[in-house]
Design a protein around this motif. Structure first.
Motif, PDB file in Angstrom:
ATOM      1  N   VAL A   1     -11.207  76.122  32.691  1.00 33.61           N
ATOM      2  CA  VAL A   1     -11.167  77.176  33.707  1.00 33.61           C
ATOM      3  C   VAL A   1     -12.065  76.816  34.887  1.00 33.61           C
ATOM      4  CG1 VAL A   1     -11.696  79.605  34.169  1.00 33.61           C
ATOM      5  CG2 VAL A   1     -10.547  78.944  32.030  1.00 33.61           C
ATOM      6  N   PHE A   2     -13.242  76.279  34.612  1.00 32.93           N
ATOM      7  CA  PHE A   2     -14.171  75.947  35.691  1.00 32.93           C
ATOM      8  C   PHE A   2     -13.531  74.980  36.686  1.00 32.93           C
ATOM      9  CE2 PHE A   2     -17.189  73.153  37.728  1.00 32.93           C
ATOM     10  CZ  PHE A   2     -18.077  74.044  38.294  1.00 32.93           C
ATOM     11  N   GLU A   3     -12.870  73.966  36.211  1.00 32.13           N
ATOM     12  CA  GLU A   3     -12.310  72.974  37.122  1.00 32.13           C
ATOM     13  C   GLU A   3     -11.313  73.601  38.092  1.00 32.13           C
ATOM     14  OE1 GLU A   3     -10.491  68.488  37.096  1.00 32.13           O
ATOM     15  OE2 GLU A   3     -10.197  69.688  35.289  1.00 32.13           O
ATOM     16  N   VAL A   4     -10.413  74.423  37.569  1.00 34.93           N
ATOM     17  CA  VAL A   4      -9.384  75.019  38.420  1.00 34.93           C
ATOM     18  C   VAL A   4     -10.007  76.001  39.411  1.00 34.93           C
ATOM     19  CG1 VAL A   4      -7.283  76.401  38.456  1.00 34.93           C
ATOM     20  CG2 VAL A   4      -7.627  74.705  36.647  1.00 34.93           C
ATOM     21  N   VAL A   5     -10.931  76.847  38.943  1.00 38.04           N
ATOM     22  CA  VAL A   5     -11.524  77.848  39.825  1.00 38.04           C
ATOM     23  C   VAL A   5     -12.396  77.185  40.885  1.00 38.04           C
ATOM     24  CG1 VAL A   5     -13.015  79.874  39.944  1.00 38.04           C
ATOM     25  CG2 VAL A   5     -11.444  79.611  38.041  1.00 38.04           C
ATOM     26  N   SER A   6     -13.201  76.216  40.494  1.00 35.92           N
ATOM     27  CA  SER A   6     -14.116  75.589  41.456  1.00 35.92           C
ATOM     28  C   SER A   6     -13.337  74.864  42.541  1.00 35.92           C
ATOM     29  CB  SER A   6     -15.065  74.617  40.750  1.00 35.92           C
ATOM     30  OG  SER A   6     -14.358  73.548  40.142  1.00 35.92           O
ATOM     31  N   LYS A   7     -12.250  74.201  42.189  1.00 32.84           N
ATOM     32  CA  LYS A   7     -11.445  73.513  43.204  1.00 32.84           C
ATOM     33  C   LYS A   7     -10.705  74.514  44.086  1.00 32.84           C
ATOM     34  CE  LYS A   7     -10.859  69.151  40.745  1.00 32.84           C
ATOM     35  NZ  LYS A   7      -9.931  68.196  40.073  1.00 32.84           N
ATOM     36  N   SER A   8     -10.368  75.664  43.528  1.00 36.64           N
ATOM     37  CA  SER A   8      -9.660  76.679  44.309  1.00 36.64           C
ATOM     38  C   SER A   8     -10.565  77.335  45.345  1.00 36.64           C
ATOM     39  CB  SER A   8      -9.091  77.760  43.380  1.00 36.64           C
ATOM     40  OG  SER A   8      -8.180  77.207  42.454  1.00 36.64           O
TER      41      SER A   8
END
Length: 902
Positions: free
Chosen positions: A893-900
């Motif tokens: 989840v962190f990867e997707v949210v941080s890149k978003s």
């Protein structure tokens, strides 16, 4: 590093893995001997690994680092000697053993708890069985291991369990079975399986359960008999025949088209209800989501039958393109997935309608993958970095990856492409390799220079082709100028030109014109040739055709020969010519989509001016074109159905710079209603001509006929007439197959008419009462309600979360209800001042610790926040910030949210 990552304390920053940092493993594993002692509540795993130093490593390894997660280490011994705690140390997900020799045997005994494993990775329990899912990095949840795809080993696996689990399966061939030793109650038994082919840990599989099976056999091209078995829960035994037939067709097709023969004595499929993915290609023991293997007319739609056929083929084809030759590291994921998606797509095209299959694939690509290319998670099909590899099982890796293989096949031609794949399999059998190795095999076999083509592997984004033309009547020359560009993406601002195959024809008044390309090589001209493939390699190129006796209409990008966005100023008359007369079926459909887009955009302009769309009138020529399609008996009925289906709201949103949800929805609906009014008699004729009592068949022709009939019903239901609504309800009640039942139920649920809503309520209650014990059918019931376009759907979705039909831990249920609403119901998801956004964020936070893979995949609607109005941007961003602030956020989840949030 993103701004969000920089704001975190160092200890909380997840590690980014880079392709440039790849190093060969210090140790390799010759043999892996596993023993699973399965008990209720816990499983004891003994792993004997025969390790040796990798001779290709730059420096000799002096310590061994194994991966492991959520494991309890009971004991560890090196060459029979028990190690003390000073001989090793634990990392967050690792076990490091000091002072390891050049070659040794390591025995570890660990305790795991499959019943508590809600991530559905590693070994877990699903309903009545234990099963595994190890791709990408699930094996480390089973035992300490070199859990990376370039470590390939020969596996022997013994499974010991209570006899209440009579079926004990693993990879390879069964070599021994019987009652367990030291078992005075005689209530335990074992089975030992040996896989003679080296494989990485991600291809390991185990199943233990009370299962029934159907059995068949297949005789290979060399005359070997292979046993085929499909294992399911006993209640599902009557839903396996289609999967078995699909498997045999796949085996035959792979022999005939690619020369690939199956290699073990047995091939097994197991259907599992709790599964994060669609299916998994574990060597000899494919584990499937039940939705991808179970099918019968009463419970499965036509789309479901086609999905089973395609997924069975896909996983079988992996036996060579993924198992016998696998990927060196996870950055090479498209090496196996893109190639295999292309193979299963070609198989499905051969089993049914090639044009229809192409339309389906391109629709998916342009709706979802193009959006991914334009979003924060944009990446090349061979990414350069990742935080969590599970996030890169994407449309880009799979679907765009398949398009890149398709382009290679187009550029090389059928014979040279086959020579190239033969060389690839022969050169790399038993190896873990890279995308460069694949392209090199094709280049070597064909003699083609594919250096520039490799830009497709390294650059993200969807290229744009801007095409202009001119016609010199006196010289009878027609010129096409094509410019290519690609917008910047997170990994690369300036793109090098791609090598793009542009398939085309030229239409004249009497049909396809012969093509004579100026300055072409002598072997280009074939006399009456009417189709060619131009190779675009520069930022701008002009192609001149000679002996063109009239100004043509260009049929560009035939068969969608490249995954690009095409810009050419077609007039409405041009599109009607293409829709009516093009010999390329795909471009006939594409012309119908462009005509539909023009009509919707016209309605959107009226909507923006505040005009009523209630009595929208469509151009007479446009209606005539649609009418002619409806009356053309020579056309595939499935193609007619697709040509009558307007571009989806999701595709319209992907095309927009700023998405106006309401304008798109109401304008598209107005055009649909206008078509329904104008073509009512044609739709009634089609609907009434259909034999509603015919015996169901999952053949291409029968599916096409049902598809067209149900498209006609969909248009007729927009008219709100009581007699048509009753006919729809009659179809629901009397149909002998789930395709027609669901088509009618969906129309009733979505019809904005009092009688339809009354009948929808009783039909939904009846449907659940009838099918409540069929999990996959209940998923359809949940989905049809989640995607209802009428107001207040979010409240209904929240209510369904408390219904007995819903299980918040089952991925299929989550996809049907939560993803169905948030990803498939834009008009309601974006309504109510951000209530839909808050709802989705709540679900992601809940699933973050329970099942991180599913949580991260649900995020997609929120990642597109920059494409909406400032008001909606603020609301969506607020929810992303709420998610990122959660403690113990998973890497997924962190990867997707941080890149978003960048």
């Amino acid at each position: 590093m993103t701004a969000v990552e920089q704001s975190l304390p160092a200890k909380d920053q997840p590690k980014t893995i880079y392709l440039k940092d790849y190093q060969v493993p210090g140790y390799l594993i010759k043999t892996t001997d596993l023993r699973f002692e399965i008990y209720d509540g816990e499983t004891i795993v003994s792993a004997m690994l025969h390790l040796y130093r990798n001779p290709t490593a730059q420096t000799p390894a002096t310590q061994l680092i194994l991966q492991g997660a959520d494991l309890e280490l009971i004991s560890i011994a090196l060459d029979g000697k028990q190690l003390s705690t000073s001989d090793y140390e634990f990392g967050e997900e690792s076990l490091t053993i000091f002072d390891t020799p050049a070659e040794f045997k390591l025995l570890t005994i660990t305790r795991i708890k499959p019943e508590a494993n809600t991530s559905l990775e590693g070994l877990y329990r699903s309903r009545t069985m234990y099963c595994t899912q190890c791709e990408a990095e699930g094996f480390r949840k089973i035992t300490y291991y070199l859990d990376r795809p370039d470590v390939m080993s020969e596996f022997t696996t013994t499974v010991v369990a209570d006899k209440k689990y009579p079926v004990l399966l693993s990879n390879g061939n069964l070599i021994d079975q019987g009652d367990a030793e030291n078992n005075p109650q005689n209530n335990r038994h074992y089975a030992t399986w040996h896989d003679p082919f080296k494989k990485p840990a991600y291809l390991f599989a185990l199943v233990a359960g009370d299962l029934a099976h159907i059995e068949d056999s297949f005789t290979t091209c060399s005359g070997r008999d292979v046993t085929l078995k499909i294992f399911v829960e006993p209640k599902d035994l009557d839903k396996c025949d289609h999967a078995m037939e699909s498997l045999k067709n796949s085996m035959r097709w792979d022999e005939e088209v690619y020369g690939r023969e199956y290699d073990l004595n047995i091939f097994m499929i197991v259907a599992v209800d709790d599964f994060n993915m669609g299916a998994m290609e574990n060597k000899g023991l494919n584990i499937f989501n039940t939705s991808c293997v179970l099918a019968k007319p009463e419970t499965t739609t036509d789309a479901g039958f086609q999905r089973v056929e395609g997924v069975v083929a896909h996983e079988y084809f992996h036996n060579w393109s993924g198992n016998r030759v696998t990927c060196r590291d996870w950055f090479q994921l498209s090496l196996k997935e893109g190639f295999t998606v292309y193979r299963d797509s070609e198989f499905s095209a051969d089993m049914g309608s090639r044009t229809v299959k192409r339309v389906e694939d391109v629709t998916l690509l342009r709706t979802l993958q193009f959006a991914e290319d334009a979003g924060p998670m944009a990446h090349p099909i061979r990414p350069e970095s990742y935080i969590e590899i599970s996030n890169f099982y994407t449309m880009t890796v799979y679907e765009k990856g398949a398009e890149i293989i398709r382009m290679l096949a187009t550029l090389l031609g059928k014979d040279d492409f086959r020579k190239g794949t033969d060389l690839y399999f022969e050169r790399h059998d038993g190896q873990a390799v890279t995308t460069e190795d694949f392209v090199a095999a094709l280049a070597d076999a064909s003699g083609r220079d594919l250096t520039q083509f490799k830009n497709w592997y390294a650059q993200a984004g969807t290229p744009r082709l801007q095409v202009t033309d001119s016609y010199d009547e006196d010289a009878q020359e027609y010129s096409l100028t094509i410019k290519q560009s690609c917008p910047p993406t997170p990994e690369c601002q300036q793109k090098l030109p791609f090598h793009i195959p542009v398939a085309l024809g030229l239409l004249g008044s009497a049909g396809d014109l012969p093509l004579y390309l100026k300055d072409a090589e002598p072997d280009f001209e074939t006399g009456d040739n009417t189709h060619t493939v131009l190779e675009l390699t520069a930022a701008e190129q002009t192609f001149v055709f000679q002996r063109v006796q009239e100004k043509p209409v260009p049929s560009l990008l035939r068969g969608f020969s490249a995954p690009v966005k095409l810009q050419y100023n077609y007039s409405r008359d041009d599109l009607i010519v293409l829709m009516s007369r093009d010999s390329d079926g795909f471009n006939r459909w594409e012309a119908s989509q462009q005509l539909g887009l023009q009509a919707i955009y016209h309605a959107m302009s009226a909507y923006a001016r505040g005009e009523s769309l209630a009595g929208l009138q469509l151009d007479a020529d446009l209606l005539s074109a649609y009418s002619s399609v409806l009356q053309d008996d020579s056309l595939d009925q499935a193609m007619v159905a697709y040509m009558l289906s307007l571009p989806s709201e999701a595709y319209l949103s992907e095309l927009a710079d700023v998405v106006d949800v309401e304008a798109i929805h109401h304008s598209r609906m107005a055009v649909r209603k206008a078509l329904a009014r104008a073509l009512r008699d044609h739709f009634v004729r089609i609907y009434n001509a259909y034999d509603h009592q015919q015996v169901y068949a999952a053949t291409a022709d029968a599916i096409a006929s049902r598809s067209l009939k149900n498209v006609a019903l969909g248009y007729l239901m927009l008219l709100g007439e009581d007699d048509l609504i009753r006919a729809c309800e009659q179809q629901y009640r009397e149909s002998n197959n789930m395709t027609d039942v669901m088509a009618a139920l969906s129309q009733l649920v979505n019809a904005d008419a009092p009688l339809a809503q009354q009948l929808a309520e009783t039909s939904l209650a009846d449907f659940y009462q009838r099918w409540q014990h069929e999990s996959l059918v209940v998923n359809q019931w949940l989905s049809v309600q989640a995607t209802c376009l009428l107001p207040n759907t979010l409240d209904k979705v929240k209510g369904l979360q408390n219904h007995a039909a819903y299980d918040g831990k089952n991925p299929n249920k989550i996809r049907a209800l939560i993803a169905g609403f948030c990803g498939g119901n834009a008009i309601n998801f974006h309504a109510n001042a951000g209530a839909g956004y808050q709802f989705l964020a709540d679900q992601i936070i809940l699933l973050n610790t329970q099942n991180p893979q599913i949580a991260s995949r649900l995020l997609t609607p929120l990642t597109k926040w920059k494409k909406y109005s400032p008001e909606r941007q603020a609301l969506m961003k607020k929810e992303l910030e709420r998610i990122i602030a959660e403690p113990n956020l998973s890497k997924d989840v962190f990867e997707v949210v941080s890149k978003s949030l960048v």
